[in-house]
Design an enzyme around this catalytic site. Structure first.
Site, PDB file in Angstrom:
ATOM      1  N   THR A  18     -34.058  27.392  33.799  1.00 14.31           N
ATOM      2  CA  THR A  18     -33.507  27.959  31.772  1.00 14.31           C
ATOM      3  C   THR A  18     -32.232  27.208  32.528  1.00 14.31           C
ATOM      4  O   THR A  18     -31.834  27.401  33.884  1.00 14.31           O
ATOM      5  CB  THR A  18     -33.703  29.407  31.496  1.00 14.31           C
ATOM      6  OG1 THR A  18     -33.107  30.303  33.141  1.00 14.31           O
ATOM      7  CG2 THR A  18     -34.879  29.622  31.262  1.00 14.31           C
ATOM      8  N   ILE A  71     -34.720  31.142  27.675  1.00 15.69           N
ATOM      9  CA  ILE A  71     -35.622  32.380  26.941  1.00 15.69           C
ATOM     10  C   ILE A  71     -35.598  32.884  25.984  1.00 15.69           C
ATOM     11  O   ILE A  71     -36.027  32.779  24.741  1.00 15.69           O
ATOM     12  CB  ILE A  71     -35.850  33.379  28.271  1.00 15.69           C
ATOM     13  CG1 ILE A  71     -36.816  32.980  29.616  1.00 15.69           C
ATOM     14  CG2 ILE A  71     -36.507  34.543  27.903  1.00 15.69           C
ATOM     15  CD1 ILE A  71     -36.706  33.283  30.629  1.00 15.69           C
ATOM     16  N   TYR A  90     -27.116  42.783  39.170  1.00 15.08           N
ATOM     17  CA  TYR A  90     -28.631  41.882  37.850  1.00 15.08           C
ATOM     18  C   TYR A  90     -29.707  42.511  37.933  1.00 15.08           C
ATOM     19  O   TYR A  90     -30.400  43.463  37.082  1.00 15.08           O
ATOM     20  CB  TYR A  90     -28.379  39.953  37.560  1.00 15.08           C
ATOM     21  CG  TYR A  90     -29.631  39.653  37.003  1.00 15.08           C
ATOM     22  CD1 TYR A  90     -29.167  38.986  36.230  1.00 15.08           C
ATOM     23  CD2 TYR A  90     -30.883  39.543  37.332  1.00 15.08           C
ATOM     24  CE1 TYR A  90     -29.920  38.345  34.794  1.00 15.08           C
ATOM     25  CE2 TYR A  90     -31.961  38.794  36.352  1.00 15.08           C
ATOM     26  CZ  TYR A  90     -30.857  38.523  35.327  1.00 15.08           C
ATOM     27  OH  TYR A  90     -32.070  37.763  34.236  1.00 15.08           O
ATOM     28  N   LYS A 140     -31.152  45.662  35.648  1.00 14.38           N
ATOM     29  CA  LYS A 140     -32.828  45.566  35.036  1.00 14.38           C
ATOM     30  C   LYS A 140     -34.165  46.363  35.422  1.00 14.38           C
ATOM     31  O   LYS A 140     -35.184  46.250  34.298  1.00 14.38           O
ATOM     32  CB  LYS A 140     -33.609  43.597  35.525  1.00 14.38           C
ATOM     33  CG  LYS A 140     -32.722  42.836  35.205  1.00 14.38           C
ATOM     34  CD  LYS A 140     -33.033  42.409  33.892  1.00 14.38           C
ATOM     35  CE  LYS A 140     -32.023  41.069  33.656  1.00 14.38           C
ATOM     36  NZ  LYS A 140     -32.208  40.948  31.424  1.00 14.38           N
ATOM     37  N   SER A 182     -36.320  41.566  34.661  1.00 18.65           N
ATOM     38  CA  SER A 182     -36.428  40.064  36.033  1.00 18.65           C
ATOM     39  C   SER A 182     -37.736  41.149  36.801  1.00 18.65           C
ATOM     40  O   SER A 182     -37.321  42.315  37.558  1.00 18.65           O
ATOM     41  CB  SER A 182     -35.609  39.850  36.087  1.00 18.65           C
ATOM     42  OG  SER A 182     -35.420  38.996  37.011  1.00 18.65           O
TER      43      SER A 182
END
Length: 315
Positions: free
Chosen positions: A235, A54, A200, A204, A174
């Protein structure tokens, strides 16, 4: 956007799969006006984590609109490949490579001091370690990369952004953040069994909490601060860090360019979007979907105090 279309859009968003997949993007894009060619001519943009995925797609989208783009990477080889790909797709594009590790305060300070001017800052760099790791500064890696590094970099670049006629900052979050509350009581993930995907998602969530805080902090300078999530995009990061998820959802994943669309739109659309909000597919979205993730003003203040202290900023 018509009333019926807005209802369908909201339903797709709440059901997750149709809203986050390429189906949601293809449904929504039909009502979007195109961004004007040359709308970013004369403007300088910094994109972190721009070597792949991204970040690279964002840099390409900004270059197509005429921006001078700085690719901020940790791996110079990936940065060079991304630069060459963008230059081939956009003849005449001005693209630089700069090395910076967002998890290192020294690296961030060195990078910020090297910039001459800035109009657009996109915080996209991300990590998803499988085990808890601490940086050279003594901070948990995902927290340092997703929260402390962007916070420090933005504040150091504040004077350069303030000198722009239309400065904008975008935090790439996210949709996974919806599953987590703001862990102001344990921002470094010291308690409990460490899981990379949870770390993660927690950080986020913190990025989304940062957007209105930074928006207020920089309001007098006219700096717009936005958070967004790209949906589910195919990705290298997703394939490498979440192979099971990638196998199950590959048929429905967006391209990196589709995931990056809202980042480019937030950077280029006029008039500027309202600062401090959370976006997905060019529409402001709620920051909470579950009753268990709500935060108190005290938790937000504790998170802000801890984070600013960790990077040596006055709150």
């Amino acid at each position: 956007m018509s009333g019926l279309f807005r209802v369908l859009d909201t339903v797709a968003d709440r059901l997750v799969v149709p809203g986050y997949s390429k189906l949601g993007f293809q449904l929504r894009r039909r009502g979007w006006p195109p961004l004007l060619p040359g709308s970013l001519r004369g403007r300088k943009a910094v994109v972190t984590g721009a070597g792949t995925g991204i970040g690279k797609a964002t840099a390409l989208g900004l270059a197509r609109l005429g921006a001078e783009v700085v690719l901020v990477v940790r791996d110079e080889r990936k940065g060079a490949a991304a630069r060459d790909e963008i230059a081939a797709a956009v003849p005449g594009a001005v693209v630089e490579i700069r090395l910076c590790d967002l998890s290192s305060s020294e690296s961030v300070r060195r990078f910020a001091a090297s910039l001459d001017r800035l109009d657009i800052l996109v915080h996209n760099a991300g990590v998803l370690p499988q085990e808890r790791t601490e940086t050279e500064d003594g901070h948990e890696l995902t927290f340092a990369t997703h929260v402390l590094g962007p916070l420090l970099m933005t504040d150091l670049l504040r004077p350069k952004l303030a000198a722009s006629s239309d400065p904008r900052v975008v935090l790439v979050s996210s949709g996974g953040m919806y599953t987590q509350r703001l862990h102001a009581d344990d921002p470094e993930y010291r308690e409990g069994d460490y899981r990379g995907a949870t770390a993660y998602a927690r950080t986020k969530r913190m990025q989304v909490a940062l957007a209105p805080l930074l928006s207020e902090r920089y309001a007098q300078d006219g700096i717009g601060v936005h958070a967004m999530h790209p949906g589910w995009a195919d990705t290298p990061g997703v394939a490498g860090s979440l192979p099971g998820f990638h196998r199950l959802t590959r048929t429905f994943l967006r391209t990196a360019e589709e995931g990056a669309d809202t980042v480019v739109w937030l950077a280029a659309t006029t008039p500027a979007p309202r600062s401090g909000q959370f976006w997905h597919d060019r529409r402001a979205r709620p920051t909470h979907l579950l009753p268990t993730t709500g935060e108190t003003p005290e938790a937000i203040d504790a998170f802000w105090q801890y984070s600013t202290s960790a990077v040596g900023l006055l709150p």
